[in-house]
Design a protein around this motif. Structure first.
Motif, PDB file in Angstrom:
ATOM      1  N   TYR A   1      39.047  38.081  42.708  1.00 27.58           N
ATOM      2  CA  TYR A   1      40.170  38.830  43.435  1.00 27.58           C
ATOM      3  C   TYR A   1      40.258  38.464  45.124  1.00 27.58           C
ATOM      4  CZ  TYR A   1      39.258  42.187  39.921  1.00 27.58           C
ATOM      5  OH  TYR A   1      39.273  42.762  38.466  1.00 27.58           O
ATOM      6  N   THR A   2      41.563  38.810  45.455  1.00 28.98           N
ATOM      7  CA  THR A   2      42.009  38.193  46.765  1.00 28.98           C
ATOM      8  C   THR A   2      42.906  39.169  47.554  1.00 28.98           C
ATOM      9  OG1 THR A   2      42.730  36.441  48.208  1.00 28.98           O
ATOM     10  CG2 THR A   2      44.009  36.859  46.341  1.00 28.98           C
ATOM     11  N   GLY A   3      43.144  39.195  48.610  1.00 28.03           N
ATOM     12  CA  GLY A   3      44.025  40.131  49.361  1.00 28.03           C
ATOM     13  C   GLY A   3      43.253  40.870  50.424  1.00 28.03           C
TER      14      GLY A   3
ATOM     15  N   CYS B   1      41.771  43.619  48.018  1.00 30.71           N
ATOM     16  CA  CYS B   1      41.124  42.983  46.930  1.00 30.71           C
ATOM     17  C   CYS B   1      41.883  43.476  45.674  1.00 30.71           C
ATOM     18  CB  CYS B   1      39.716  43.232  46.811  1.00 30.71           C
ATOM     19  SG  CYS B   1      38.574  42.810  48.332  1.00 30.71           S
ATOM     20  N   ASP B   2      43.347  43.602  45.888  1.00 23.95           N
ATOM     21  CA  ASP B   2      44.022  44.286  44.709  1.00 23.95           C
ATOM     22  C   ASP B   2      44.881  43.084  44.046  1.00 23.95           C
ATOM     23  OD1 ASP B   2      45.597  43.753  47.040  1.00 23.95           O
ATOM     24  OD2 ASP B   2      46.506  45.872  46.835  1.00 23.95           O
ATOM     25  N   GLN B   3      44.679  41.774  44.441  1.00 24.74           N
ATOM     26  CA  GLN B   3      45.449  40.853  43.662  1.00 24.74           C
ATOM     27  C   GLN B   3      44.632  39.753  43.022  1.00 24.74           C
ATOM     28  OE1 GLN B   3      47.656  39.066  46.989  1.00 24.74           O
ATOM     29  NE2 GLN B   3      48.453  41.027  47.701  1.00 24.74           N
ATOM     30  N   CYS B   4      45.016  39.085  42.280  1.00 24.76           N
ATOM     31  CA  CYS B   4      44.095  38.110  41.639  1.00 24.76           C
ATOM     32  C   CYS B   4      44.253  36.735  42.305  1.00 24.76           C
ATOM     33  CB  CYS B   4      44.668  37.790  40.119  1.00 24.76           C
ATOM     34  SG  CYS B   4      44.486  39.470  39.086  1.00 24.76           S
ATOM     35  N   GLN B   5      43.290  36.060  42.280  1.00 27.75           N
ATOM     36  CA  GLN B   5      42.974  34.590  42.804  1.00 27.75           C
ATOM     37  C   GLN B   5      43.967  33.821  41.978  1.00 27.75           C
ATOM     38  OE1 GLN B   5      38.971  33.678  43.180  1.00 27.75           O
ATOM     39  NE2 GLN B   5      38.951  34.313  45.449  1.00 27.75           N
ATOM     40  N   SER B   6      44.166  32.638  42.565  1.00 27.62           N
ATOM     41  CA  SER B   6      44.875  31.611  41.543  1.00 27.62           C
ATOM     42  C   SER B   6      43.979  31.243  40.409  1.00 27.62           C
ATOM     43  CB  SER B   6      45.016  30.469  42.428  1.00 27.62           C
ATOM     44  OG  SER B   6      45.641  29.240  41.664  1.00 27.62           O
ATOM     45  N   GLY B   7      44.333  31.120  39.280  1.00 22.14           N
ATOM     46  CA  GLY B   7      43.465  30.772  38.142  1.00 22.14           C
ATOM     47  C   GLY B   7      43.021  32.164  37.436  1.00 22.14           C
ATOM     48  N   TYR B   8      43.410  33.152  37.860  1.00 25.43           N
ATOM     49  CA  TYR B   8      42.962  34.675  37.250  1.00 25.43           C
ATOM     50  C   TYR B   8      44.340  35.423  36.693  1.00 25.43           C
ATOM     51  CZ  TYR B   8      38.126  33.850  38.606  1.00 25.43           C
ATOM     52  OH  TYR B   8      37.116  33.422  38.738  1.00 25.43           O
TER      53      TYR B   8
END
Length: 66
Positions: free
Chosen positions: A30-32, A35-42
């Protein structure tokens, strides 16, 4: 360091409190700010959880064979 409740994602954050800058602590994948967005590769699955692309594709292939 001041901790405050700030709308962190229940699914993607490891805590519902953020740091002094407003950033939530994210779980793996997770990112952002919240934490409501997916990281690259997810990618998000149907439940809204971020899972690794490999796991997502493998799950999709298994479902399409049924």
């Amino acid at each position: 360091m001041r901790i405050a409740a700030c709308g962190c994602s229940i699914i993607g954050s490891s805590s519902l409190a953020c740091d002094f800058s407003g950033k939530c602590p994210c779980k793996v994948g997770y990112t952002g700010e919240k934490c409501d967005q997916c990281q690259s590769g997810y990618s998000k699955d149907r439940s809204g959880a971020c899972i690794g692309i490999y796991s997502y594709l493998k799950s999709y292939q298994l479902k399409s064979k049924v």
